[in-house]
Design a protein around this motif. Structure first.
Motif, PDB file in Angstrom:
ATOM      1  N   MET A  33      -1.246  -9.120  45.113  1.00 19.19           N
ATOM      2  CA  MET A  33      -1.356  -9.714  43.779  1.00 19.19           C
ATOM      3  C   MET A  33       0.028 -10.069  43.228  1.00 19.19           C
ATOM      4  O   MET A  33       0.231 -11.166  42.703  1.00 19.19           O
ATOM      5  CB  MET A  33      -2.070  -8.739  42.838  1.00 19.19           C
ATOM      6  CG  MET A  33      -2.399  -9.314  41.494  1.00 19.19           C
ATOM      7  SD  MET A  33      -3.212  -8.145  40.357  1.00 19.19           S
ATOM      8  CE  MET A  33      -4.030  -6.985  41.393  1.00 19.19           C
ATOM      9  N   ASP A  34       0.967  -9.150  43.353  1.00 16.86           N
ATOM     10  CA  ASP A  34       2.317  -9.411  42.863  1.00 16.86           C
ATOM     11  C   ASP A  34       2.962 -10.568  43.631  1.00 16.86           C
ATOM     12  O   ASP A  34       3.617 -11.420  43.038  1.00 16.86           O
ATOM     13  CB  ASP A  34       3.184  -8.153  42.982  1.00 16.86           C
ATOM     14  CG  ASP A  34       4.596  -8.392  42.504  1.00 16.86           C
ATOM     15  OD1 ASP A  34       4.772  -8.666  41.301  1.00 16.86           O
ATOM     16  OD2 ASP A  34       5.522  -8.324  43.328  1.00 16.86           O
ATOM     17  N   TRP A  36       1.501 -13.118  45.306  1.00 22.57           N
ATOM     18  CA  TRP A  36       0.851 -14.423  45.139  1.00 22.57           C
ATOM     19  C   TRP A  36       0.748 -14.869  43.692  1.00 22.57           C
ATOM     20  O   TRP A  36       0.885 -16.040  43.392  1.00 22.57           O
ATOM     21  CB  TRP A  36      -0.527 -14.422  45.779  1.00 22.57           C
ATOM     22  CG  TRP A  36      -0.478 -14.480  47.277  1.00 22.57           C
ATOM     23  CD1 TRP A  36       0.598 -14.796  48.059  1.00 22.57           C
ATOM     24  CD2 TRP A  36      -1.551 -14.224  48.165  1.00 22.57           C
ATOM     25  NE1 TRP A  36       0.259 -14.731  49.381  1.00 22.57           N
ATOM     26  CE2 TRP A  36      -1.073 -14.386  49.481  1.00 22.57           C
ATOM     27  CE3 TRP A  36      -2.874 -13.859  47.987  1.00 22.57           C
ATOM     28  CZ2 TRP A  36      -1.858 -14.207  50.597  1.00 22.57           C
ATOM     29  CZ3 TRP A  36      -3.656 -13.670  49.110  1.00 22.57           C
ATOM     30  CH2 TRP A  36      -3.152 -13.852  50.404  1.00 22.57           C
ATOM     31  N   LEU A  37       0.466 -13.917  42.810  1.00 23.13           N
ATOM     32  CA  LEU A  37       0.243 -14.287  41.407  1.00 23.13           C
ATOM     33  C   LEU A  37       1.391 -13.877  40.495  1.00 23.13           C
ATOM     34  O   LEU A  37       1.460 -14.340  39.361  1.00 23.13           O
ATOM     35  CB  LEU A  37      -1.065 -13.667  40.906  1.00 23.13           C
ATOM     36  CG  LEU A  37      -2.319 -14.044  41.702  1.00 23.13           C
ATOM     37  CD1 LEU A  37      -3.516 -13.249  41.210  1.00 23.13           C
ATOM     38  CD2 LEU A  37      -2.573 -15.534  41.617  1.00 23.13           C
ATOM     39  N   PRO A  40       3.352 -10.835  36.078  1.00 21.83           N
ATOM     40  CA  PRO A  40       2.443 -10.852  34.916  1.00 21.83           C
ATOM     41  C   PRO A  40       0.988 -10.564  35.296  1.00 21.83           C
ATOM     42  O   PRO A  40       0.281  -9.866  34.560  1.00 21.83           O
ATOM     43  CB  PRO A  40       2.604 -12.274  34.355  1.00 21.83           C
ATOM     44  CG  PRO A  40       3.974 -12.689  34.775  1.00 21.83           C
ATOM     45  CD  PRO A  40       4.167 -12.073  36.144  1.00 21.83           C
ATOM     46  N   ALA A  41       0.543 -11.067  36.437  1.00 24.75           N
ATOM     47  CA  ALA A  41      -0.835 -10.800  36.871  1.00 24.75           C
ATOM     48  C   ALA A  41      -1.025  -9.325  37.204  1.00 24.75           C
ATOM     49  O   ALA A  41      -2.062  -8.732  36.862  1.00 24.75           O
ATOM     50  CB  ALA A  41      -1.179 -11.662  38.086  1.00 24.75           C
ATOM     51  N   LEU A  42      -0.042  -8.714  37.844  1.00 22.55           N
ATOM     52  CA  LEU A  42      -0.127  -7.281  38.151  1.00 22.55           C
ATOM     53  C   LEU A  42      -0.148  -6.460  36.863  1.00 22.55           C
ATOM     54  O   LEU A  42      -0.904  -5.493  36.755  1.00 22.55           O
ATOM     55  CB  LEU A  42       1.034  -6.853  39.058  1.00 22.55           C
ATOM     56  CG  LEU A  42       1.053  -5.385  39.476  1.00 22.55           C
ATOM     57  CD1 LEU A  42      -0.211  -4.997  40.252  1.00 22.55           C
ATOM     58  CD2 LEU A  42       2.302  -5.088  40.303  1.00 22.55           C
ATOM     59  N   VAL A  44      -1.273  -7.450  33.846  1.00 25.63           N
ATOM     60  CA  VAL A  44      -2.586  -7.637  33.207  1.00 25.63           C
ATOM     61  C   VAL A  44      -3.659  -6.856  33.970  1.00 25.63           C
ATOM     62  O   VAL A  44      -4.510  -6.192  33.364  1.00 25.63           O
ATOM     63  CB  VAL A  44      -2.942  -9.138  33.108  1.00 25.63           C
ATOM     64  CG1 VAL A  44      -4.393  -9.337  32.706  1.00 25.63           C
ATOM     65  CG2 VAL A  44      -2.016  -9.832  32.121  1.00 25.63           C
ATOM     66  N   ALA A  45      -3.614  -6.911  35.298  1.00 25.51           N
ATOM     67  CA  ALA A  45      -4.599  -6.186  36.116  1.00 25.51           C
ATOM     68  C   ALA A  45      -4.479  -4.683  35.908  1.00 25.51           C
ATOM     69  O   ALA A  45      -5.489  -3.971  35.850  1.00 25.51           O
ATOM     70  CB  ALA A  45      -4.431  -6.547  37.586  1.00 25.51           C
ATOM     71  N   TRP A  81      -0.986   1.180  40.692  1.00 23.54           N
ATOM     72  CA  TRP A  81      -0.518  -0.095  40.150  1.00 23.54           C
ATOM     73  C   TRP A  81       0.572   0.129  39.099  1.00 23.54           C
ATOM     74  O   TRP A  81       1.521  -0.645  39.018  1.00 23.54           O
ATOM     75  CB  TRP A  81      -1.670  -0.910  39.585  1.00 23.54           C
ATOM     76  CG  TRP A  81      -2.504  -1.552  40.652  1.00 23.54           C
ATOM     77  CD1 TRP A  81      -2.290  -1.519  42.004  1.00 23.54           C
ATOM     78  CD2 TRP A  81      -3.675  -2.336  40.458  1.00 23.54           C
ATOM     79  NE1 TRP A  81      -3.266  -2.228  42.656  1.00 23.54           N
ATOM     80  CE2 TRP A  81      -4.128  -2.742  41.723  1.00 23.54           C
ATOM     81  CE3 TRP A  81      -4.387  -2.723  39.337  1.00 23.54           C
ATOM     82  CZ2 TRP A  81      -5.264  -3.524  41.902  1.00 23.54           C
ATOM     83  CZ3 TRP A  81      -5.524  -3.499  39.506  1.00 23.54           C
ATOM     84  CH2 TRP A  81      -5.953  -3.894  40.783  1.00 23.54           C
TER      85      TRP A  81
END
Length: 164
Positions: A33-34, A36-37, A40-42, A44-45, A81
């Motif tokens: 996730m970190d 590829w996205l 910020p995505a990590l 929020v997740a 996470w």
């Protein structure tokens, strides 16, 4: 649905050591996730899985006060996470952001998280001794904070020695 959430898609049913399996699954998903996205995505997740974990644990343990069943691993996911957020933030806000976290960062986050989750020092142990649904989540969140700080301090020490 509560069981699917608390077991993180039934990963918590794997034996032996379901907490370790939950951490491995969280680590793999978190690193991807970190990479590829991005950070910020990590972030929020992590916030989302933490909120979902508090809710799902409260529902799952509503009629079983004091229990912390080993198949509940959503707490390991949130804690793992959280531990990953520390090095991910360092690379996101620091110079030279790589596509994926370098392996020492995520290996360190995994090892230190598992160590603090099993050892349960200080605030981790205090949260674990609450013997309620919130304590199920809180001990792993504290373990994640301690692991993240340890990884950052280890990185600072490594680079201070290596590049001094």
């Amino acid at each position: 649905m509560i069981r699917a959430i608390t077991t993180f898609g039934y990963v918590g049913l794997l034996r032996p050591a379901p907490g370790t399996w939950g951490s491995v699954a969280a680590l793999a998903l978190g690193v991807v996730m970190d990479g590829w996205l991005g950070f910020p995505a990590l972030l929020v997740a992590t916030i989302a899985v933490t909120a979902l974990g508090f809710w799902a644990c409260a529902q799952a343990l509503r009629d079983r006060p004091g229990e912390d069943p080993s198949e509940i691993v959503i707490d390991e996911v949130a804690g793992q996470w959280l531990a990953l957020l520390f090095p991910a933030a360092a690379f996101f806000f620091g110079p030279g952001k790589d596509a994926f976290l370098p392996w020492p960062a995520w290996v360190g986050a995994f090892v230190m998280f598992r160590l603090f989750d099993i050892w349960k020092p200080w605030l981790v142990g205090r949260a674990d001794r609450r013997h309620d649904a919130a304590g199920v989540m809180l001990d792993d969140l504290w373990a994640g904070v301690f692991a993240g700080v340890t990884v950052i301090l280890g990185g600072i020490l490594w680079h201070a020695v290596l590049f001094s």
